[in-house]
Scaffold this motif. Structure first.
Motif, PDB file in Angstrom:
ATOM      1  N   GLY A 259       0.830  -1.197   0.000  1.00 45.90           N
ATOM      2  CA  GLY A 259       0.000   0.000   0.000  1.00 45.90           C
ATOM      3  C   GLY A 259       0.864   1.246   0.000  1.00 45.90           C
ATOM      4  O   GLY A 259       2.047   1.220  -0.363  1.00 45.90           O
ATOM      5  N   THR A 260       0.277   2.356   0.431  1.00 45.06           N
ATOM      6  CA  THR A 260       0.940   3.663   0.453  1.00 45.06           C
ATOM      7  C   THR A 260       1.086   4.147   1.886  1.00 45.06           C
ATOM      8  O   THR A 260       0.144   4.055   2.675  1.00 45.06           O
ATOM      9  CB  THR A 260       0.136   4.700  -0.351  1.00 45.06           C
ATOM     10  N   LEU A 261       2.259   4.683   2.213  1.00 46.00           N
ATOM     11  CA  LEU A 261       2.468   5.381   3.474  1.00 46.00           C
ATOM     12  C   LEU A 261       2.330   6.872   3.185  1.00 46.00           C
ATOM     13  O   LEU A 261       3.111   7.432   2.403  1.00 46.00           O
ATOM     14  CB  LEU A 261       3.847   5.080   4.053  1.00 46.00           C
ATOM     15  N   SER A 262       1.341   7.516   3.801  1.00 47.17           N
ATOM     16  CA  SER A 262       1.054   8.910   3.493  1.00 47.17           C
ATOM     17  C   SER A 262       1.051   9.746   4.765  1.00 47.17           C
ATOM     18  O   SER A 262       0.291   9.473   5.694  1.00 47.17           O
ATOM     19  CB  SER A 262      -0.306   9.036   2.794  1.00 47.17           C
ATOM     20  N   SER A 263       1.918  10.761   4.781  1.00 46.69           N
ATOM     21  CA  SER A 263       1.927  11.748   5.864  1.00 46.69           C
ATOM     22  C   SER A 263       1.886  13.127   5.223  1.00 46.69           C
ATOM     23  O   SER A 263       2.815  13.917   5.332  1.00 46.69           O
ATOM     24  CB  SER A 263       3.165  11.575   6.745  1.00 46.69           C
ATOM     25  N   SER A 264       0.790  13.399   4.520  1.00 45.72           N
ATOM     26  CA  SER A 264       0.640  14.620   3.732  1.00 45.72           C
ATOM     27  C   SER A 264      -0.509  15.461   4.259  1.00 45.72           C
ATOM     28  O   SER A 264      -1.469  14.946   4.838  1.00 45.72           O
ATOM     29  CB  SER A 264       0.380  14.278   2.257  1.00 45.72           C
ATOM     30  N   LEU A 265      -0.412  16.776   4.034  1.00 45.80           N
ATOM     31  CA  LEU A 265      -1.470  17.703   4.442  1.00 45.80           C
ATOM     32  C   LEU A 265      -1.403  18.925   3.544  1.00 45.80           C
ATOM     33  O   LEU A 265      -0.399  19.641   3.529  1.00 45.80           O
ATOM     34  CB  LEU A 265      -1.297  18.100   5.910  1.00 45.80           C
ATOM     35  N   SER A 266      -2.478  19.178   2.791  1.00 42.26           N
ATOM     36  CA  SER A 266      -2.468  20.285   1.834  1.00 42.26           C
ATOM     37  C   SER A 266      -2.532  21.646   2.511  1.00 42.26           C
ATOM     38  O   SER A 266      -2.141  22.649   1.936  1.00 42.26           O
ATOM     39  CB  SER A 266      -3.645  20.140   0.860  1.00 42.26           C
ATOM     40  N   THR A 267      -3.027  21.704   3.769  1.00 40.44           N
ATOM     41  CA  THR A 267      -3.152  22.974   4.478  1.00 40.44           C
ATOM     42  C   THR A 267      -2.060  23.177   5.527  1.00 40.44           C
ATOM     43  O   THR A 267      -2.099  24.140   6.287  1.00 40.44           O
ATOM     44  CB  THR A 267      -4.525  23.066   5.156  1.00 40.44           C
ATOM     45  N   GLY A 268      -1.083  22.286   5.588  1.00 37.66           N
ATOM     46  CA  GLY A 268       0.006  22.390   6.550  1.00 37.66           C
ATOM     47  C   GLY A 268       1.238  21.714   6.011  1.00 37.66           C
ATOM     48  O   GLY A 268       1.290  21.279   4.855  1.00 37.66           O
ATOM     49  N   ASN A 269       2.255  21.613   6.838  1.00 34.02           N
ATOM     50  CA  ASN A 269       3.505  20.989   6.408  1.00 34.02           C
ATOM     51  C   ASN A 269       3.365  19.475   6.353  1.00 34.02           C
ATOM     52  O   ASN A 269       2.613  18.870   7.127  1.00 34.02           O
ATOM     53  CB  ASN A 269       4.637  21.361   7.360  1.00 34.02           C
ATOM     54  N   GLY A 270       4.097  18.853   5.440  1.00 32.41           N
ATOM     55  CA  GLY A 270       4.128  17.404   5.385  1.00 32.41           C
ATOM     56  C   GLY A 270       4.756  16.829   6.644  1.00 32.41           C
ATOM     57  O   GLY A 270       5.581  17.469   7.300  1.00 32.41           O
TER      58      GLY A 270
END
Length: 396
Positions: A259-270
């Protein structure tokens, strides 16, 4: 009625669907088996109920007392009940409920037959330590803000839903699937546990320690998840909303290709993704995107393999990307594998730094196999540095 006073043994014979026994202090006890085909309700306010005969059979059971110990020879179906101190239920068959339980002290549930599950899915309130024992599966809901897990002996699957944090008093061993949900509170299971397959849906800070192989099937947390294992870790999708995803295999392999490991946020820092393997690291897709791209750190004692997968830290806003670090004996990027630190906004991309004995970047001519730090067409920022320290060789 409430004015009755019985000094000796009380025997009741009735065809009525409900048998009610009320008592003040000290208690309700029994001298012989109790068999009720309808509803059995026992009240001993501020006292105790002790019905431990193995031949008891209650079709539906309700109680209200201080300390409660009840044994059932068949299945238990619990109606709304309260134990202001402790509860101990022992059943030959399954334990289930039609209404909530309130237990102010410790609670223990035991179902002995091979197909006897424990299903406590009403909006219960357990204030003390919870112990579960069954050869089959167990599921439990606790609406209070803290769920304290005691001894768990589960033959198959376990599901815990808590209104708040989940913690433990002793190590947990589950041979089947384990599902945990703590809403937006912490899950701290840091003792020498042995999970097989683990799912986490809900939780702020999640800390899991395992002494064996562990498979993370579906994980979604608000902040941080740290999983440490003595042996192998495999994963499917893991999502942290700009927090930390940390996987540590002390002496085994890590495989995240499911799968995918995701620690992303479009309104803040990754956020940060950190993987550390005692042997090999087989990497799936990783993303740590945000106004400033997050930090991705991959390390292995032997080999890091990125095969047909994309590792990306992308800066979307004015921040400065934190970049990507790879550290292993051998680093292999193959067959459309990509390691990308880039910017599509006014901020700068982070660096890509690789430390290895051997670096191999290999793919077919029609594939884009690349390690890069760059900018997109409309970005006002700058790419980072690409730093390679290969003590023996670089193969392109």
């Amino acid at each position: 009625n409430e004015e009755n006073r019985f000094g000796g043994v009380v025997s009741l014979f009735t065809d009525a669907p409900t048998t009610v026994v009320d008592s003040g202090t000290p208690s309700i006890i029994q001298n012989g088996p109790i068999q009720v085909d309808g509803v059995a309700s026992f009240t001993a306010a501020d006292g105790s109920i002790t019905l431990g005969n193995l031949a008891n059979t209650f079709n539906q059971l309700a109680f209200d007392s201080g300390n409660v110990f009840i044994t059932e020879g068949g299945n238990i179906n619990l109606l709304e009940s309260t134990a202001t101190r402790t509860l101990d239920l022992l059943s030959a068959g399954a334990i289930e409920q039609s209404d909530r339980l309130v237990v102010n002290g410790d609670a223990s549930f035991t179902a002995r037959q091979p197909d006897a599950a424990i299903t406590l899915s009403s909006p219960n309130q357990f204030s003390g330590t919870i112990a579960l024992s069954t050869p089959d599966s167990a599921s439990l809901v606790n609406t209070l803000e803290n769920t304290q897990l005691g001894p768990l002996e589960i033959g198959r699957n376990l599901s815990i839903t808590s209104g708040g944090g989940i913690r433990q008093t002793v190590p947990i061993v589950i041979s089947g699937r384990t599902a945990l949900d703590a809403e937006n509170q912490d899950i701290v299971l840091s003792q020498g546990n042995d999970f097989n397959q683990l799912t986490v849906q809900g939780g702020d800070e999640v800390i899991i320690n395992d002494i064996n192989d562990i498979s993370l099937d579906r994980v979604r947390v608000l902040g941080r998840i740290t999983v440490e294992s003595d042996r192998n870790i495999t994963t499917q999708n893991i999502t942290s909303l700009s927090g930390l995803i940390e996987l540590i295999s002390r002496s085994g392999n890590i495989d995240t290709t499911g799968g995918t490991l995701s620690s992303s946020l479009s309104t803040g820092n990754g956020g940060k993704v950190s993987l550390s393997a005692g042997q090999n690291l087989n990497v799936g897709d990783i993303e740590a995107n945000g106004l400033a791209g997050g930090h991705i750190s991959l390390s292995a004692e032997d080999t890091i393999a990125i095969n047909q997968r994309r590792i990306a830290s992308v800066t979307l806003g004015q921040g400065t990307g934190q970049g990507i670090n790879l550290n292993a004996d051998v680093v292999k990027v193959m067959n459309d594998g990509r390691v990308v630190s880039s910017t599509s906004g006014p901020g700068d991309a982070g660096d890509v730094e690789i430390t290895a004995r051997q670096l191999r970047v290999q793919g077919n001519p029609d594939q884009i196999t690349v390690i890069t730090t760059n900018t997109t067409q409309d970005s006002a920022g700058e790419g980072g540095d690409l730093i390679v320290d290969a003590s023996e060789s670089v193969e392109l």
